[in-house]
Design a protein around this motif. Sequence first.
Motif, PDB file in Angstrom:
ATOM      1  N   PHE A   1     -10.209  -5.674   3.257  1.00 55.11           N
ATOM      2  CA  PHE A   1      -8.816  -6.105   3.398  1.00 55.11           C
ATOM      3  C   PHE A   1      -8.144  -5.385   4.559  1.00 55.11           C
ATOM      4  N   GLY A   2      -7.403  -6.153   5.347  1.00 50.53           N
ATOM      5  CA  GLY A   2      -6.680  -5.574   6.472  1.00 50.53           C
ATOM      6  C   GLY A   2      -7.345  -5.815   7.813  1.00 50.53           C
ATOM      7  N   THR A   3      -8.593  -6.279   7.797  1.00 55.35           N
ATOM      8  CA  THR A   3      -9.306  -6.463   9.067  1.00 55.35           C
ATOM      9  C   THR A   3      -9.275  -7.910   9.535  1.00 55.35           C
ATOM     10  N   GLY A   4      -8.885  -8.819   8.647  1.00 54.21           N
ATOM     11  CA  GLY A   4      -9.003 -10.237   8.994  1.00 54.21           C
ATOM     12  C   GLY A   4      -7.670 -10.875   9.290  1.00 54.21           C
ATOM     13  N   TYR A   5      -7.464 -12.026   8.723  1.00 54.85           N
ATOM     14  CA  TYR A   5      -6.244 -12.790   8.962  1.00 54.85           C
ATOM     15  C   TYR A   5      -5.063 -12.068   8.331  1.00 54.85           C
TER      16      TYR A   5
ATOM     17  N   LYS B   1      -9.787  -4.778  -1.593  1.00 56.61           N
ATOM     18  CA  LYS B   1     -10.616  -3.643  -1.197  1.00 56.61           C
ATOM     19  C   LYS B   1     -10.178  -3.218   0.201  1.00 56.61           C
ATOM     20  N   ILE B   2      -9.513  -2.071   0.276  1.00 58.19           N
ATOM     21  CA  ILE B   2      -9.032  -1.580   1.577  1.00 58.19           C
ATOM     22  C   ILE B   2     -10.234  -1.199   2.434  1.00 58.19           C
ATOM     23  N   ASP B   3     -10.295  -1.780   3.614  1.00 61.37           N
ATOM     24  CA  ASP B   3     -11.445  -1.561   4.487  1.00 61.37           C
ATOM     25  C   ASP B   3     -11.625  -0.090   4.845  1.00 61.37           C
ATOM     26  N   GLN B   4     -12.895   0.302   5.012  1.00 61.30           N
ATOM     27  CA  GLN B   4     -13.175   1.717   5.264  1.00 61.30           C
ATOM     28  C   GLN B   4     -12.604   2.217   6.587  1.00 61.30           C
ATOM     29  N   SER B   5     -12.311   1.313   7.523  1.00 63.79           N
ATOM     30  CA  SER B   5     -11.734   1.766   8.791  1.00 63.79           C
ATOM     31  C   SER B   5     -10.347   2.389   8.588  1.00 63.79           C
ATOM     32  N   PHE B   6      -9.647   1.993   7.521  1.00 66.91           N
ATOM     33  CA  PHE B   6      -8.342   2.598   7.237  1.00 66.91           C
ATOM     34  C   PHE B   6      -8.478   3.906   6.465  1.00 66.91           C
ATOM     35  N   VAL B   7      -9.623   4.059   5.797  1.00 67.87           N
ATOM     36  CA  VAL B   7      -9.827   5.212   4.923  1.00 67.87           C
ATOM     37  C   VAL B   7     -10.427   6.388   5.689  1.00 67.87           C
TER      38      VAL B   7
ATOM     39  N   SER C   1      -5.256  11.148   6.711  1.00 64.91           N
ATOM     40  CA  SER C   1      -4.782  12.513   6.511  1.00 64.91           C
ATOM     41  C   SER C   1      -3.309  12.375   6.148  1.00 64.91           C
ATOM     42  N   ALA C   2      -2.727  13.441   5.643  1.00 67.80           N
ATOM     43  CA  ALA C   2      -1.376  13.345   5.078  1.00 67.80           C
ATOM     44  C   ALA C   2      -0.366  12.819   6.091  1.00 67.80           C
ATOM     45  N   ASP C   3      -0.563  13.135   7.382  1.00 69.70           N
ATOM     46  CA  ASP C   3       0.449  12.749   8.381  1.00 69.70           C
ATOM     47  C   ASP C   3      -0.005  11.575   9.255  1.00 69.70           C
ATOM     48  N   SER C   4      -1.072  10.878   8.860  1.00 67.22           N
ATOM     49  CA  SER C   4      -1.565   9.794   9.708  1.00 67.22           C
ATOM     50  C   SER C   4      -0.821   8.496   9.419  1.00 67.22           C
ATOM     51  N   GLU C   5      -0.874   7.590  10.392  1.00 64.99           N
ATOM     52  CA  GLU C   5      -0.291   6.267  10.167  1.00 64.99           C
ATOM     53  C   GLU C   5      -1.105   5.509   9.129  1.00 64.99           C
ATOM     54  N   ASP C   6      -2.397   5.872   9.048  1.00 66.34           N
ATOM     55  CA  ASP C   6      -3.251   5.153   8.105  1.00 66.34           C
ATOM     56  C   ASP C   6      -2.832   5.374   6.655  1.00 66.34           C
ATOM     57  N   ILE C   7      -2.296   6.551   6.354  1.00 67.25           N
ATOM     58  CA  ILE C   7      -1.870   6.759   4.962  1.00 67.25           C
ATOM     59  C   ILE C   7      -0.635   5.887   4.663  1.00 67.25           C
ATOM     60  N   ALA C   8       0.237   5.741   5.660  1.00 69.89           N
ATOM     61  CA  ALA C   8       1.402   4.860   5.477  1.00 69.89           C
ATOM     62  C   ALA C   8       0.939   3.425   5.232  1.00 69.89           C
ATOM     63  N   LEU C   9      -0.079   3.037   5.982  1.00 67.32           N
ATOM     64  CA  LEU C   9      -0.627   1.680   5.848  1.00 67.32           C
ATOM     65  C   LEU C   9      -1.237   1.485   4.461  1.00 67.32           C
ATOM     66  N   CYS C  10      -2.032   2.472   4.027  1.00 65.79           N
ATOM     67  CA  CYS C  10      -2.652   2.382   2.702  1.00 65.79           C
ATOM     68  C   CYS C  10      -1.592   2.317   1.612  1.00 65.79           C
ATOM     69  N   GLU C  11      -0.570   3.165   1.741  1.00 69.22           N
ATOM     70  CA  GLU C  11       0.501   3.164   0.740  1.00 69.22           C
ATOM     71  C   GLU C  11       1.181   1.800   0.673  1.00 69.22           C
ATOM     72  N   ALA C  12       1.432   1.229   1.847  1.00 71.31           N
ATOM     73  CA  ALA C  12       2.104  -0.083   1.887  1.00 71.31           C
ATOM     74  C   ALA C  12       1.234  -1.160   1.231  1.00 71.31           C
TER      75      ALA C  12
ATOM     76  N   ASP D   1      -5.185  -4.966  -8.339  1.00 71.81           N
ATOM     77  CA  ASP D   1      -5.601  -3.574  -8.269  1.00 71.81           C
ATOM     78  C   ASP D   1      -6.208  -3.317  -6.891  1.00 71.81           C
ATOM     79  N   VAL D   2      -6.261  -2.042  -6.521  1.00 69.95           N
ATOM     80  CA  VAL D   2      -6.749  -1.695  -5.190  1.00 69.95           C
ATOM     81  C   VAL D   2      -7.986  -0.802  -5.273  1.00 69.95           C
ATOM     82  N   VAL D   3      -8.995  -1.162  -4.492  1.00 70.12           N
ATOM     83  CA  VAL D   3     -10.209  -0.355  -4.359  1.00 70.12           C
ATOM     84  C   VAL D   3     -10.250   0.173  -2.934  1.00 70.12           C
ATOM     85  N   ALA D   4     -10.373   1.488  -2.759  1.00 75.11           N
ATOM     86  CA  ALA D   4     -10.544   2.039  -1.412  1.00 75.11           C
ATOM     87  C   ALA D   4     -12.037   2.156  -1.124  1.00 75.11           C
TER      88      ALA D   4
END
Length: 280
Positions: A182-186, A201-207, A211-222, A233-236
């Motif tokens: 999820f997040g890599t396609g359309y 399933k959140i794609d591994q490229s976001f995971v 880190s606590a201050d990364s943009e990726d954590i904001a993205l995951c939270e959203a 439900d969400v699977v990382a």
Amino acid sequence: GKHNGGDGYSFFDDSMRQAMIERNQTLRDLKLAVPGNQFELHYQPILDLDSGKITKAEALIRWRHPTRGLISPEIFIQLAEESGQIIEIGEWVFREAAKQAAIWQQSYSPTFQISINTSPLQYRDNGIDINSWCHYLEQLGLTGQAIIVEITEGLLMESSSAVKEKLWHLRDAGIEVAIDDFGTGYSSLSYLRKFDIDYLKIDQSFVSNLSADSEDIALCEAIIVMAHKLGCDVVAEGVEEKDQSQLLKNAGCDFGQGYLFSKPLSASDFTLLLNSPNRP
Ligand code: C2E
Ligand code: CA
Ligand code: CA
Ligand code: CA
């Protein structure tokens, strides 16, 4: 190039010819793989991040080639899609995973689920026959609950009636549906509402860079907040570090999968893991 002693192009000609020969050989060999019993499924645990328990596994196919050894799906899935063989392989994957789900529901947990990868081609008219899947599950004493199908975001953007019909039929059969990578396609999100998806399933490229201050954590939270609002439900995926797991858990992520917990394992090694007292 010049080291080939030719005109500067022969290197490319040779390597392209070589690639073509290998491709054709692989296509020929692939035809024999299902009848020759050369595929195996490996299983990677999916953990409930709250309880730390293994509640599901993702089935990942491998090809035990008679002379080339274990071949990764990255090498042959696309070829199998181009040749149409993915339909036959997809059926084999479903049956193998269902048999294994019956074993682990008996020996480990009656709610254990196996998540299988499916190709968009399996949602065309000649693809999955959900009635026959249900029949097979019934024979094993299972309900649809035992299986989760992973689909691509792109599939949901296809508006063909065969795709829609199959997705609804899966849901009617109690088989859950997850969106892979999820997040890599359309980027249209309206389909999430339309199809009543069970997991993102959140794609591994976001995971991988969390880190606590990364943009990726904001993205995951959203993604997690949005998914929960839509009833998913969400699977990382690709969780490799303890820190990532903790950040995801704090962000409300439901499930985790990745090398931190375990690599994909053969069915017998997975059984050992389920039975080991200090499993993840
Ligand atoms: P995928 O569905 O996104 O599967 C996750 C891939 O990431 C797997 O690679 C898995 O071994 C790997 N992985 C798991 N945890 C980690 C981690 O912590 N770090 C890193 N770097 N990688 C991790 P694998 O098994 O090589 O599968 C590759 C792809 O092949 C899969 O990606 C899936 O798209 C496809 N595939 C696998 N099995 C099947 C199948 O039965 N049918 C179809 N149609 N496609 C399949
Ligand atoms: Ca997957
Ligand atoms: Ca994935
Ligand atoms: Ca739901």
